[in-house]
Design a protein around this motif. Sequence first.
Motif, mmCIF file in Angstrom:
data_model
loop_
_atom_site.group_PDB
_atom_site.id
_atom_site.type_symbol
_atom_site.label_atom_id
_atom_site.label_comp_id
_atom_site.label_asym_id
_atom_site.label_seq_id
_atom_site.Cartn_x
_atom_site.Cartn_y
_atom_site.Cartn_z
ATOM 1 N N LEU A 122 0.821 -1.224 0.000
ATOM 2 C CA LEU A 122 0.000 0.000 0.000
ATOM 3 C C LEU A 122 0.846 1.262 0.000
ATOM 4 O O LEU A 122 0.385 2.342 0.317
ATOM 5 C CB LEU A 122 -0.926 0.000 1.223
ATOM 6 N N GLY A 123 2.099 1.112 -0.361
ATOM 7 C CA GLY A 123 2.943 2.281 -0.497
ATOM 8 C C GLY A 123 3.370 2.904 0.822
ATOM 9 O O GLY A 123 3.848 4.032 0.847
ATOM 10 N N GLY A 124 3.172 2.245 1.921
ATOM 11 C CA GLY A 124 3.632 2.763 3.206
ATOM 12 C C GLY A 124 2.717 3.768 3.852
ATOM 13 O O GLY A 124 3.029 4.300 4.902
ATOM 14 N N VAL A 125 1.571 4.097 3.230
ATOM 15 C CA VAL A 125 0.641 5.067 3.822
ATOM 16 C C VAL A 125 -0.769 4.528 3.709
ATOM 17 O O VAL A 125 -1.074 3.703 2.845
ATOM 18 C CB VAL A 125 0.707 6.444 3.114
ATOM 19 N N LEU A 126 -1.650 4.974 4.544
ATOM 20 C CA LEU A 126 -3.056 4.578 4.453
ATOM 21 C C LEU A 126 -3.713 5.299 3.299
ATOM 22 O O LEU A 126 -3.558 6.489 3.124
ATOM 23 C CB LEU A 126 -3.775 4.939 5.764
ATOM 24 N N THR A 127 -4.498 4.551 2.523
ATOM 25 C CA THR A 127 -5.172 5.161 1.384
ATOM 26 C C THR A 127 -6.671 5.079 1.492
ATOM 27 O O THR A 127 -7.379 5.533 0.602
ATOM 28 C CB THR A 127 -4.727 4.473 0.077
ATOM 29 N N SER A 128 -7.188 4.479 2.532
ATOM 30 C CA SER A 128 -8.641 4.390 2.689
ATOM 31 C C SER A 128 -8.986 4.259 4.156
ATOM 32 O O SER A 128 -8.140 3.979 4.990
ATOM 33 C CB SER A 128 -9.193 3.188 1.911
ATOM 34 N N GLY A 129 -10.263 4.482 4.471
ATOM 35 C CA GLY A 129 -10.722 4.403 5.838
ATOM 36 C C GLY A 129 -10.840 2.975 6.322
ATOM 37 O O GLY A 129 -10.793 2.019 5.551
ATOM 38 N N LEU A 132 -6.747 0.646 13.750
ATOM 39 C CA LEU A 132 -7.359 1.651 12.880
ATOM 40 C C LEU A 132 -8.243 2.607 13.682
ATOM 41 O O LEU A 132 -8.213 3.816 13.500
ATOM 42 C CB LEU A 132 -8.194 0.969 11.797
ATOM 43 N N GLN A 133 -9.016 2.051 14.586
ATOM 44 C CA GLN A 133 -9.903 2.877 15.392
ATOM 45 C C GLN A 133 -9.104 3.806 16.310
ATOM 46 O O GLN A 133 -9.490 4.950 16.558
ATOM 47 C CB GLN A 133 -10.831 2.003 16.230
ATOM 48 N N GLU A 134 -7.985 3.296 16.815
ATOM 49 C CA GLU A 134 -7.123 4.110 17.681
ATOM 50 C C GLU A 134 -6.617 5.338 16.934
ATOM 51 O O GLU A 134 -6.632 6.459 17.451
ATOM 52 C CB GLU A 134 -5.951 3.263 18.180
ATOM 53 N N VAL A 135 -6.181 5.126 15.698
ATOM 54 C CA VAL A 135 -5.697 6.243 14.886
ATOM 55 C C VAL A 135 -6.832 7.216 14.581
ATOM 56 O O VAL A 135 -6.675 8.437 14.632
ATOM 57 C CB VAL A 135 -5.059 5.733 13.584
ATOM 58 N N GLY A 153 -14.387 10.598 12.539
ATOM 59 C CA GLY A 153 -14.221 9.169 12.779
ATOM 60 C C GLY A 153 -13.169 8.561 11.884
ATOM 61 O O GLY A 153 -12.121 9.142 11.617
ATOM 62 N N VAL A 154 -13.433 7.351 11.350
ATOM 63 C CA VAL A 154 -12.437 6.645 10.537
ATOM 64 C C VAL A 154 -12.193 7.342 9.204
ATOM 65 O O VAL A 154 -11.185 7.089 8.549
ATOM 66 C CB VAL A 154 -12.878 5.191 10.290
ATOM 67 N N GLN A 155 -13.101 8.228 8.789
ATOM 68 C CA GLN A 155 -12.862 8.967 7.546
ATOM 69 C C GLN A 155 -11.597 9.808 7.633
ATOM 70 O O GLN A 155 -10.954 10.113 6.627
ATOM 71 C CB GLN A 155 -14.059 9.871 7.233
ATOM 72 N N LEU A 156 -11.238 10.186 8.866
ATOM 73 C CA LEU A 156 -10.031 10.991 9.053
ATOM 74 C C LEU A 156 -8.766 10.213 8.719
ATOM 75 O O LEU A 156 -7.702 10.797 8.529
ATOM 76 C CB LEU A 156 -9.965 11.492 10.508
#
Length: 286
Positions: free
Chosen positions: A38-45, A64-67, A122-125
């Motif tokens: 995934l390229g080392g970064v988050l790309t989706s919620g 994921l929820q913690e972040v 929320g997770v959208q962030l």
Amino acid sequence: MPSAPTSALSRRALRVARRRRVRARITATLAVASGIALGGVLTSGAAAVAAELPIVDAAVAPTLQEVADDAQATVDAAHAALAAADALTAEVAQSGLEVEGVVEVDTDELHTALEELDDAEGVQLLREMEAVEVIDDHVDDVTTETADLRARFDLARQQKAEAEAAAAAAQAEAEAAAALAAANTPDGARATAAHLAATQYGWGSDQFQCLNSLWQKESDWNYQAVNPSSGATGIPQSLPGDKMAAAGPDWQTNATTQIRWGLDYIARAYGTPCAAWAHSQATDWY
């Protein structure tokens, strides 16, 4: 914008490092579970990841929820910082005080950074983690500026309060000096004596006539009078003069202090001014 304090910089660095570690953990877990990079970064919620990769390790969801929760807390802190800054800026403006330096907190960059997130929560962030980190930086800046303005505003209020207190003290001192000067005249001393005789001893106008005659004879109601032969001093001609210190340390300069002592002496020695006056007429002293 001013630099954040060292403690704020340390906290910021810890937050950034923590997020990067968590994001790297999530990315690695997803990559293993899905067989893709995934390229080392988050790309989706988190919700999208769960839908697309149902075989994701169960440990990832809480992370994921913690972040997401951390990101939401940053956004909430940003709104709180803006509210505090705006409230303080308005308070300073309404006060009309001369506050040294800039009298408003610059919140433009924080407003702009928040607008970039639109209504994400929320997770959208998770999709906007870099924007969240920018917001975090601006929150520190706005908080620092707000604290600095608060300190300068509090100082201005303190200086105003001290100036007002000094002015009030000066006014009170001037009024006291004027009252003292008025009481130190013969007419002022008579008025003071009549008031004290009536309110503290219940002596009416008849007794005051005797008192007026007595002290007119003794000193002409002059608080600076001194008998050159005996040394008797002041309106009541106290002998020695420093006896009047029992009524106050300012007995040499305050007619009222002399009068208080003189009335007390008459009450103790003769009972009434008329009795003291009768003794003075008979013996030429009292």
